[in-house]
Motif scaffolding. Sequence first.
Motif, PDB file in Angstrom:
ATOM      1  N   ILE A  73       1.007  -1.074   0.065  1.00  0.00           N
ATOM      2  CA  ILE A  73       0.098  -0.075   0.211  1.00  0.00           C
ATOM      3  C   ILE A  73       0.940   1.283   0.010  1.00  0.00           C
ATOM      4  O   ILE A  73       0.650   2.263  -0.762  1.00  0.00           O
ATOM      5  N   ILE A  74       2.025   1.296   0.857  1.00  0.00           N
ATOM      6  CA  ILE A  74       2.854   2.497   0.854  1.00  0.00           C
ATOM      7  C   ILE A  74       3.538   2.671  -0.502  1.00  0.00           C
ATOM      8  O   ILE A  74       3.582   3.690  -0.863  1.00  0.00           O
ATOM      9  N   ILE A  75       3.800   1.636  -1.217  1.00  0.00           N
ATOM     10  CA  ILE A  75       4.756   1.516  -2.407  1.00  0.00           C
ATOM     11  C   ILE A  75       3.667   2.174  -3.613  1.00  0.00           C
ATOM     12  O   ILE A  75       3.926   2.835  -4.446  1.00  0.00           O
ATOM     13  N   GLY A  76       2.295   1.535  -3.384  1.00  0.00           N
ATOM     14  CA  GLY A  76       1.303   2.185  -4.427  1.00  0.00           C
ATOM     15  C   GLY A  76       0.873   3.689  -4.122  1.00  0.00           C
ATOM     16  O   GLY A  76       0.838   4.219  -5.241  1.00  0.00           O
ATOM     17  N   TYR A  77       0.976   4.173  -3.113  1.00  0.00           N
ATOM     18  CA  TYR A  77       0.902   5.475  -3.076  1.00  0.00           C
ATOM     19  C   TYR A  77       2.189   6.280  -3.329  1.00  0.00           C
ATOM     20  O   TYR A  77       1.875   7.477  -4.039  1.00  0.00           O
ATOM     21  N   LEU A  78       3.251   5.732  -2.902  1.00  0.00           N
ATOM     22  CA  LEU A  78       4.537   6.582  -3.498  1.00  0.00           C
ATOM     23  C   LEU A  78       4.704   6.508  -5.053  1.00  0.00           C
ATOM     24  O   LEU A  78       4.950   7.538  -5.472  1.00  0.00           O
ATOM     25  N   LEU A  80       1.973   6.468  -6.753  1.00  0.00           N
ATOM     26  CA  LEU A  80       0.794   7.394  -7.418  1.00  0.00           C
ATOM     27  C   LEU A  80       1.601   8.904  -7.327  1.00  0.00           C
ATOM     28  O   LEU A  80       1.287   9.691  -8.238  1.00  0.00           O
ATOM     29  N   LEU A  81       2.104   9.126  -6.238  1.00  0.00           N
ATOM     30  CA  LEU A  81       2.883  10.509  -6.078  1.00  0.00           C
ATOM     31  C   LEU A  81       3.798  10.730  -7.084  1.00  0.00           C
ATOM     32  O   LEU A  81       3.756  11.819  -7.708  1.00  0.00           O
ATOM     33  N   PHE A  82       4.623   9.656  -7.416  1.00  0.00           N
ATOM     34  CA  PHE A  82       5.752   9.784  -8.434  1.00  0.00           C
ATOM     35  C   PHE A  82       4.960   9.977  -9.894  1.00  0.00           C
ATOM     36  O   PHE A  82       5.656  10.823 -10.499  1.00  0.00           O
ATOM     37  N   LEU A  83       3.958   9.293 -10.093  1.00  0.00           N
ATOM     38  CA  LEU A  83       3.271   9.427 -11.586  1.00  0.00           C
ATOM     39  C   LEU A  83       2.458  10.913 -11.705  1.00  0.00           C
ATOM     40  O   LEU A  83       2.599  11.558 -12.532  1.00  0.00           O
ATOM     41  N   GLN A  84       2.245  11.322 -10.566  1.00  0.00           N
ATOM     42  CA  GLN A  84       1.778  12.686 -10.422  1.00  0.00           C
ATOM     43  C   GLN A  84       2.629  13.917 -10.567  1.00  0.00           C
ATOM     44  O   GLN A  84       2.305  14.837 -11.292  1.00  0.00           O
ATOM     45  N   PHE A  85       3.826  13.535 -10.210  1.00  0.00           N
ATOM     46  CA  PHE A  85       4.881  14.636 -10.283  1.00  0.00           C
ATOM     47  C   PHE A  85       5.424  14.622 -11.487  1.00  0.00           C
ATOM     48  O   PHE A  85       5.786  15.463 -12.169  1.00  0.00           O
ATOM     49  N   ARG A  86       5.571  13.134 -12.310  1.00  0.00           N
ATOM     50  CA  ARG A  86       6.019  13.207 -13.328  1.00  0.00           C
ATOM     51  C   ARG A  86       5.274  13.851 -14.711  1.00  0.00           C
ATOM     52  O   ARG A  86       5.658  14.283 -15.663  1.00  0.00           O
ATOM     53  N   GLY A 113      12.040  15.519 -15.536  1.00  0.00           N
ATOM     54  CA  GLY A 113      12.965  14.770 -15.600  1.00  0.00           C
ATOM     55  C   GLY A 113      14.493  15.486 -15.433  1.00  0.00           C
ATOM     56  O   GLY A 113      15.504  15.645 -14.599  1.00  0.00           O
ATOM     57  N   HIS A 114      14.461  16.464 -16.546  1.00  0.00           N
ATOM     58  CA  HIS A 114      15.483  17.500 -16.585  1.00  0.00           C
ATOM     59  C   HIS A 114      15.621  18.582 -15.620  1.00  0.00           C
ATOM     60  O   HIS A 114      16.720  19.099 -15.319  1.00  0.00           O
ATOM     61  N   ARG A 115      14.135  19.024 -15.327  1.00  0.00           N
ATOM     62  CA  ARG A 115      14.177  20.126 -14.355  1.00  0.00           C
ATOM     63  C   ARG A 115      13.542  19.689 -12.874  1.00  0.00           C
ATOM     64  O   ARG A 115      12.278  20.304 -12.585  1.00  0.00           O
ATOM     65  N   TRP A 116      13.793  18.581 -12.442  1.00  0.00           N
ATOM     66  CA  TRP A 116      13.328  18.115 -11.093  1.00  0.00           C
ATOM     67  C   TRP A 116      13.304  19.031 -10.290  1.00  0.00           C
ATOM     68  O   TRP A 116      12.650  18.801  -9.181  1.00  0.00           O
TER      69      TRP A 116
END
Length: 325
Positions: A73-78, A80-86, A113-116
């Motif tokens: 569940i923690i990995i799934g939420y992380l 989701l946050l990563f996909l929203q960020f990218r 990715g280039h301007r993270w």
Amino acid sequence: MIKILIFPFTLFCVAVFLRQLGIKAQNDGESFSNSCANAALPTIYLVIYALLTIAVAVILGILMAASRSIPVIIIGYLLLLFLQFRTLFVPAAVVLREQGPISSIIYSWQLTGHRWGMTLAMCLISFLAPMLVSSAISYALYVGIPLFFADSFHLANLTTPWLIAGGVLLVFWFIFWVSLVGFYILVFLNLDYGENRGSYTPTPEVKLTDEPTQVFGAGNNVLPPGLGKPVTEQDLHNQVGLQVTRASLQSAEPEAINQHLDKVYQPPKSEDIVQYADEDRMPTILFDDEMAKQIEANQQMWAKQTKHEKTDKPDDNQPSIKMSK
């Protein structure tokens, strides 16, 4: 059915709003009606992107619910946050760059990715700023109302001043969120320019063309635009289309001029010139009665002093000062 119809309309309003902010930031000068017309196709792209996002979120939610494991569940939420960020800049790319949903996702993935670093700073500011502002307002109301307005504040029966204060607070909250969206647009435009700097061509310089100046005759008097005809030296030489009027002024005879001068001009007489030449050129001092008395007293004192002292006789050729009253 109403919710299904409201969802595209909401995305259309979002597209128009983002386009207006982006146009204002880029000084393109697009009208509101043109923004509404240009936001039709991006709205369709936003609907497709929203459906893809919902599908990915549902799939991850099903996997997390099926696993029933806290690490999953923690990995799934992380994730989701990563996909929203990218995919953070997908709406801006769809609305302002008019890219399709897939190409917008790819472009946002490359941009973040280039301007993270700047993207992460924008996310932190956009996430923390509403929390800080809402917490400050809530704490001020929680402490201030019981302390200063305990007798006048009633939730069941709000008076007009409290309604006005609430309206002002809502307007401030709306402006605050508009500022956050404007901040998001400015960051996207900055990163977009930095990513595609080589593709932007500078505005061509405006070169001024040499135009003949309309003049009138040899005096070079500039005429207003649209008036007169340019006069060139060739026209003056050939006298094409020109009418030249020649005139001359004949003066009187020399004898008549001399007679006129004898009447109006009288030269000084020779006696006055000779007398002025023979007159001495000694300086003359003008004085009044008080000065005359002082000079006479000085002469008497000088006469008494010369009786007791022997002085040299003054030179007769030495110039003296002539005084006249």
